[in-house]
Enzyme design. Structure first.
Site, mmCIF file in Angstrom:
data_model
loop_
_atom_site.group_PDB
_atom_site.id
_atom_site.type_symbol
_atom_site.label_atom_id
_atom_site.label_comp_id
_atom_site.label_asym_id
_atom_site.label_seq_id
_atom_site.Cartn_x
_atom_site.Cartn_y
_atom_site.Cartn_z
ATOM 1 N N THR A 118 -32.548 13.739 -27.559
ATOM 2 C CA THR A 118 -33.143 14.840 -26.818
ATOM 3 C C THR A 118 -32.129 15.966 -26.972
ATOM 4 O OG1 THR A 118 -34.330 13.343 -25.356
ATOM 5 C CG2 THR A 118 -33.708 15.426 -24.390
ATOM 6 N N THR A 159 -37.322 17.710 -25.946
ATOM 7 C CA THR A 159 -37.219 16.453 -26.688
ATOM 8 C C THR A 159 -38.415 16.179 -27.592
ATOM 9 O OG1 THR A 159 -36.821 14.084 -26.408
ATOM 10 C CG2 THR A 159 -38.319 15.086 -24.846
ATOM 11 N N ASN A 175 -38.432 12.836 -28.110
ATOM 12 C CA ASN A 175 -38.149 11.468 -27.717
ATOM 13 C C ASN A 175 -37.167 10.850 -28.700
ATOM 14 O OD1 ASN A 175 -38.107 9.221 -26.128
ATOM 15 N ND2 ASN A 175 -39.891 8.283 -27.091
ATOM 16 N N ASP A 226 -42.657 6.655 -23.918
ATOM 17 C CA ASP A 226 -42.066 6.776 -22.577
ATOM 18 C C ASP A 226 -43.021 6.274 -21.487
ATOM 19 O OD1 ASP A 226 -39.529 7.551 -23.151
ATOM 20 O OD2 ASP A 226 -39.791 9.654 -22.672
ATOM 21 N N SER A 234 -36.539 11.019 -18.059
ATOM 22 C CA SER A 234 -35.248 11.032 -17.351
ATOM 23 C C SER A 234 -34.543 12.368 -17.475
ATOM 24 C CB SER A 234 -34.318 9.963 -17.937
ATOM 25 O OG SER A 234 -34.822 8.694 -17.695
ATOM 26 N N GLY A 244 -31.615 9.778 -22.931
ATOM 27 C CA GLY A 244 -32.586 8.838 -22.362
ATOM 28 C C GLY A 244 -32.228 8.506 -20.930
HETATM 29 N N1 GLY Z 1 -37.867 11.039 -23.965
HETATM 30 C C1 GLY Z 1 -36.734 11.055 -23.154
HETATM 31 C C2 GLY Z 1 -37.020 11.477 -21.754
HETATM 32 O O1 GLY Z 1 -37.988 12.168 -21.533
HETATM 33 O O2 GLY Z 1 -36.304 11.135 -20.844
#
Ligand code: GLY
Length: 568
Positions: free
Chosen positions: A377, A395, A397, A419, A449, A470
């Site tokens: 991210t 992000t 991801n 996610d 997150s 993450g």
């Molecule tokens: N894809 C990482 C997050 O949204 O936390």
């Protein structure tokens, strides 16, 4: 002798130039990051930070610079910078008004709860992580336009001009970038069934030009937000996605909206901390952890001391257990935010805490969970010359998202569908377990997150901070704030400091390797903690801006990446 003279000369030149620099408005002094008087951008790439600053110098504000910086990251940091992903913005205006914008990706209209399960109800390997079925409806363009439309000052064409030039004229591949692209090359080539622009032949120092992306950005500059959601770009994107088997349609794109949200705000000592609300778990978890640790004298225990680590780990464990069970898209699930963040509830959660031994993970309800999020991210922080501050985390991801690269348009697509919990209540492909609150439904946003955070001290702007990583995002932001507030570090020291992480399950403390004293690790092990120094070579790549006592700004740019602070 001659060598010694040369070394001495180098020292003298360096000393003099450093001394000279420290008088300028954009300098580096010992243990501090870049200092500036009025404004600053800190991001994953120097090119993006410079473009952000260029927009500020043209009279733009933080929201104009957001559009420029985010798009510049899409050009020169395609690992996470994006048009094909999503993100969150937390802002504080010069007058103290705060808010948040959610431009997280959405699940397609044709999605369903069990779409990643086979007929026996097992999770189909890779379906939610690689290729077209992994892609969520992108939110980034909607997000940057929404923020700029509400608060920006410049016209979009002027903001995007230097970004388009960056894509047209190219940028230099860094060593870290060369290594990253090489390590993803075989997967990217396999998913795209051919070698794409980003491939293992790219070497550090080489200039990379992305003409397709320059054209896409030019159309967006000419036609605005709708170019991406209903225009020519939308049509090309959907044609491409559907040729690859995606269930995303033109209707999905046309229906996408970024949403203004009330951020999570709470007190810690004399700090007011404002961070992202659901569908990110960041703000609630940060609030829970900081409220649980506030009664302990961390400053007295010392930075990364045994006691500090114990207190943080035990609070983290409890917050992540709650996260797993209760959190999801607030438009789809009721989240008991008030209770989860109340002093009474959190005191009760810490009741069993003891310095003598860890609290066993299976004695901590709720849920049996932790959703998987990957590390890739990116975060940037901006403070403008008008006193507005923003924190933005964005992000795809995974690194390069789903690995699906739209050649005609010049960008990667996210794999954000991973996610979600593919199979609530049972371990997913990554051996982790998801919850009902984060199950898939059409148009739902997947739990995140990401923790873009603004900190105020005595009612004034104090810090803008965030990171990729993450599930480690929340604990990295936590440690950075505590490093400044409790352990009196500069912004750069706080960013540099070694980090650790606990997320309830798996039952382990992750530590950055070769960073923590061996005797400290042994003491933790003797108390019964499982230590994992192998899993994460680095934890987070934090970028932040701190308002110093003299009113100047200090940038903390994490050297775990190519991150760079630029200011004036
Ligand atoms: N894809 C990482 C997050 O949204 O936390």
């Amino acid at each position: 002798m001659k060598q010694n003279i040369i070394v001495l000369l180098c020292f003298a030149i360096c000393y003099l130039s450093c001394k000279d620099q420290s008088k300028t408005s954009n300098s580096v002094i010992e243990n501090r990051g870049v200092i500036s008087k009025s404004a600053m951008v800190v991001s994953a790439r120097g090119e993006a930070s410079k473009i952000g600053v260029e927009i500020l110098k043209q009279g733009g504000n933080a929201f104009d610079a957001m559009m420029a910086t985010e798009m510049a990251l899409a050009v020169c940091y395609p690992y996470a910078g994006n048009l094909g992903g999503g993100g969150f913005l937390v802002y504080r205006m010069a007058d103290g008004t705060k808010g948040a914008l959610d431009y997280r990706e959405k699940s397609p209209l044709a999605s369903s709860k069990n779409m990643y399960l086979d007929e026996d109800g097992n999770v189909i390997k890779n379906l939610s992580t690689i290729g077209s079925m992994a892609v969520g409806v992108p939110g980034t363009i909607a997000g940057i336009f929404e923020a700029q439309k509400r608060f920006g000052k410049l016209d979009v064409a002027s903001i995007l001009k230097p970004v388009i030039e960056l894509a047209q004229n190219g940028y230099k591949i860094t060593e870290k970038q060369e290594r990253r692209i090489a390590s993803y090359d075989s997967l990217i080539t396999a998913v795209n069934e051919k070698e794409i622009l980003y491939n293992k032949k790219l070497k550090a120092g080489q200039t990379l030009i992305n003409t397709a992306l320059a054209k896409t950005l030019q159309r967006i500059a000419d036609n605005g937000r709708d170019e991406f959601y209903t225009g020519e770009t939308a049509k090309q994107l959907i044609d491409y996605l559907q040729s690859k088997g995606s269930i995303i349609t033109l209707e999905d794109l046309a229906k996408y909206e970024a949403k203004w949200r009330d951020p999570i705000s709470f007190q810690y000592d004399d700090l007011t901390i404002t961070s992202m609300s659901p569908p990110s778990s960041g703000g609630i978890c940060l609030n829970q952890i900081m409220t649980m640790v506030e009664p302990f004298d961390l400053e007295d225990y010392g930075h990364n001391s045994l006691r500090t680590i114990q207190v943080l780990v035990e609070a983290e464990k409890r917050a992540y257990a709650d996260r797993s069970f209760y959190l999801g898209d607030p438009d789809f699930v009721d989240i008991p935010i008030e209770t989860l963040t109340s002093d009474m509830y959190l005191q009760e959660r810490m009741k069993e805490f003891s310095f003598q031994a860890p609290t066993p993970v299976d004695s901590i309800s709720h849920g049996k969970i932790i959703a998987y999020e990957s590390n890739e991210t990116t975060h940037y922080s901006i403070v403008d010359q008008f006193g507005n501050a923003i924190a933005v985390t964005t992000t795809l991801n995974g690194g390069y998202g789903s690995k699906l690269y739209v050649e005609e348009l010049g960008f990667f697509l996210n794999n954000e569908m991973d996610d979600f919990s593919s199979k609530p209540g049972e371990p997913n492909y990554y051996g982790l377990i998801g919850a009902e609150a984060n199950s898939i439904a059409p148009e739902k946003r997947m739990l995140s997150s990401m923790t873009p955070t603004i900190v105020e001290k005595d009612g004034e702007f104090y810090m803008s901070v965030g990171t990729p990583g993450g599930s480690t995002i929340i604990t990295s932001v936590l440690q950075t704030i505590l490093n400044v507030h409790e352990f009196k570090m500069t912004m750069q020291e706080a960013v540099n400091a070694h980090r650790f992480h606990n997320q309830w399950l798996p039952d382990e403390i992750r530590m950055e390797p070769n960073s923590f004293d061996k005797s400290l690790v042994k003491q933790l092990q003797n108390l019964g903690y499982n230590i994992n120094e192998e899993r994460s070579p680095i934890i987070g790549i934090v970028d932040g801006i701190l308002m110093q006592e003299d009113g100047t700004l200090e940038g903390g740019a994490d050297k775990r990446g190519d991150d760079t602070a630029v200011g004036f």
